[in-house]
Design an enzyme around this catalytic site. Structure first.
Site, short mmCIF file in Angstrom:
data_model
loop_
_atom_site.label_atom_id
_atom_site.label_comp_id
_atom_site.label_asym_id
_atom_site.label_seq_id
_atom_site.Cartn_x
_atom_site.Cartn_y
_atom_site.Cartn_z
NE ARG A 258 51.61 3.04 47.01
CZ ARG A 258 51.93 4.16 47.63
NH1 ARG A 258 53.14 4.68 47.49
NH2 ARG A 258 51.04 4.79 48.39
CG HIS A 317 52.66 -3.53 39.99
ND1 HIS A 317 52.43 -3.74 41.32
CD2 HIS A 317 53.38 -2.36 39.91
CE1 HIS A 317 52.97 -2.76 42.03
NE2 HIS A 317 53.56 -1.91 41.20
N GLY A 318 50.43 -6.91 38.63
CA GLY A 318 49.52 -7.71 37.82
C GLY A 318 48.08 -7.54 38.24
CB CYS A 360 50.84 -6.28 42.71
SG CYS A 360 49.47 -5.42 43.48
#
EC number: 3.4.22.61
Length: 479
Positions: A258, A317-318, A360
């Site tokens: 997302r 994010h991650g 994330c």
């Protein structure tokens, strides 16, 4: 070439003598009893990976091993590292991971001829039974046997010196050099923290969750305060990734990732907070991994002589131990923080380097009392998962990393409010910096505030965790 293939190719070119040397130099991490089943280099690499001494994001120990056994060909070909780079790296106190004692013994073994080895065995017959000193034993085997019998150790060199003096007096110089180095190191470590201007202490990486006993042993180094007088105090980078359309398009496993809605609220809060604390804000939005490295390289090469600090905030994010660029490519967190070691950025040596990362990193929940998550099913909250014992910052003084969550647990982002972690961090900084509170005190409060929030839908909670090698208290004056 990928990580596993690299290790395989390196292992294929190491012979039995190389393997024996590598095993000996790794004894402080893999005990001799657990080394017995290791029959080839690949098995050794596997054990080192289990010990977290060898990771794709951290090849420093492997590089040092190859450098010590003089396999410079493998170092250059597969790890893209030259001899001169390793020499500079290992000259920085605290960077070497193989003890000077073990390196000294290995150097002696390299200088002893076959005839001298026979003499060595003969002269040790009083200390070690003849049946133990068989013909196949090399000098490294003898050293291991001596250590088992407690007649050799960092503080037990008398027998070794006696034997070396009888066989070849030039070997004594290696021992004397080691003893001199040990004395200098001991005296320097007894000095004031102010004596180290470029992170030259032998320091361990700590987290706020370390035991009180461990923290007490380090508390004296935090009695003093880092200088924080320059205006601006330093640069504050804010890398804020929102749009992941490229990742969805180019990386199959991220096809449903997302966009990070609400991240602008975190970026805004960080901007307001650190402007009030007199930092020069440098925002960078929607960066690919290549762009992130380019940005960090720019600030690595800058002259920070007139600055007292450096801050880098990454919102993205991650996954385990990494963050994603907007293109879905991965950047290991350790590689990002390591851009600012004393060797790579001398003008920041001895000054605090602070990283805050909201990323994330998975989909596991820390169990607790029951907010929603920004995963595929839930549109509201982001989940951060860290790999157990993953290395995030260099083993060098003056680093602090604030991660949004402890290992293997989620963190949350609300599109209407921002993330629990960054919003709590900014609120605590604005409230407590004017009171003169230091950053570890503030981060402890952030832990408390965030841990008291509940994800009622998934019965999840969140606990941030700082990791640091600070030598002094870090205070951000608001005046």
């Amino acid at each position: 070439m990928d990580f596993s293939r690299n290790l395989y190719d390196i292992g294929e070119q190491l012979d039995s003598e190389d393997l024996a040397s590598l095993k000996f130099l790794s004894l402080d991490y893999i005990p001799q009893r657990k080394q017995e089943p290791i029959k080839d280099a690949l098995m050794l690499f596997q054990r080192l990976q289990e010990k977290r001494m060898l990771e794709e994001s951290n090849l420093s120990f492997l590089k040092e091993l190859l450098f010590r056994i003089n396999r410079l060909d493998l170092l250059i070909t597969y790890l893209n590292t030259r001899k001169e780079e390793m020499e500079r790296e290992l000259q920085t106190p605290g960077r070497a991971q193989i003890s000077a004692y073990r390196v000294m013994l290995y150097q002696i073994s390299e200088e002893v001829s076959r005839s001298e080895l026979r003499s060595f065995k003969f002269l040790l017959q009083e200390e070690i039974s003849k049946c133990k000193l068989d013909d196949d034993m090399n000098l490294l085997d003898i050293f291991i046997e001596m250590e088992k019998r407690v007649i050799l150790g960092e503080g037990k060199l008398d027998i070794l010196k006696r034997v070396c003096a009888q066989i070849n007096k030039s070997l004594l110089k290696i021992i004397n050099d080691y003893e001199e180095f040990s004395k200098e190191r001991s005296s320097s470590l007894e000095g004031s923290p102010d004596e180290f201007s470029n992170g030259e202490e032998l320091c361990g990486v700590m987290t706020i969750s370390d035991s009180p006993r461990e923290q007490d042993s380090e508390s004296q180094t935090l009695d003093k305060v880092y200088q924080m007088k320059s205006k601006p105090r330093g640069y504050c980078l804010i890398i804020n990734n929102h749009n992941f359309a490229k990742a969805r398009e180019k990386v199959p496993k991220l096809h449903s990732i997302r966009d990070r809605n609400g991240t602008h609220l975190d970026a805004g809060a960080l901007t307001t907070t650190f402007e009030e604390l007199h930092f020069e804000i440098k925002p960078h939005d929607d960066c690919t991994v290549e762009q992130i490295y380019e940005i960090l390289k720019i600030y690595q090469l800058m002259d920070h002589s007139n600055m007292d600090c450096f801050i880098c905030c990454i919102l993205s994010h991650g996954d385990k131990g990494i963050i994603y660029g907007t293109d879905g490519q991965e950047a290991p967190i350790y590689e990002l923080t390591s851009q600012f070691t004393g060797l790579k950025c001398p003008s920041l040596a001895g000054k605090p380097k602070v990283f805050f990362i909201q990323a994330c990193q998975g989909d596991n929940y820390q169990k607790g009392i029951p907010v929603e998550t920004d995963s595929e099913e839930q549109p509201y909250l982001e989940m951060d998962l860290s790999s157990p014992q993953t290395r995030y910052i260099p083993d060098e003084a003056d680093f602090l990393l604030g991660m949004a969550t402890v290992n293997n647990c989620v963190s949350y982002r609300n599109p209407a409010e921002g993330t629990w972690y960054i919003q709590s961090l900014c609120q605590s900084l604005r409230e407590r910096c004017p009171r003169g509170d230091d950053i570890l005190t503030i981060l402890t409060e952030v832990n408390y505030e965030v841990s008291n929030k509940d994800d009622k839908k998934n019965m999840g909670k969140q606990m941030p965790q700082p990791t640091f090698t600070l030598r002094k208290k870090l205070v951000f004056p608001s005046d």
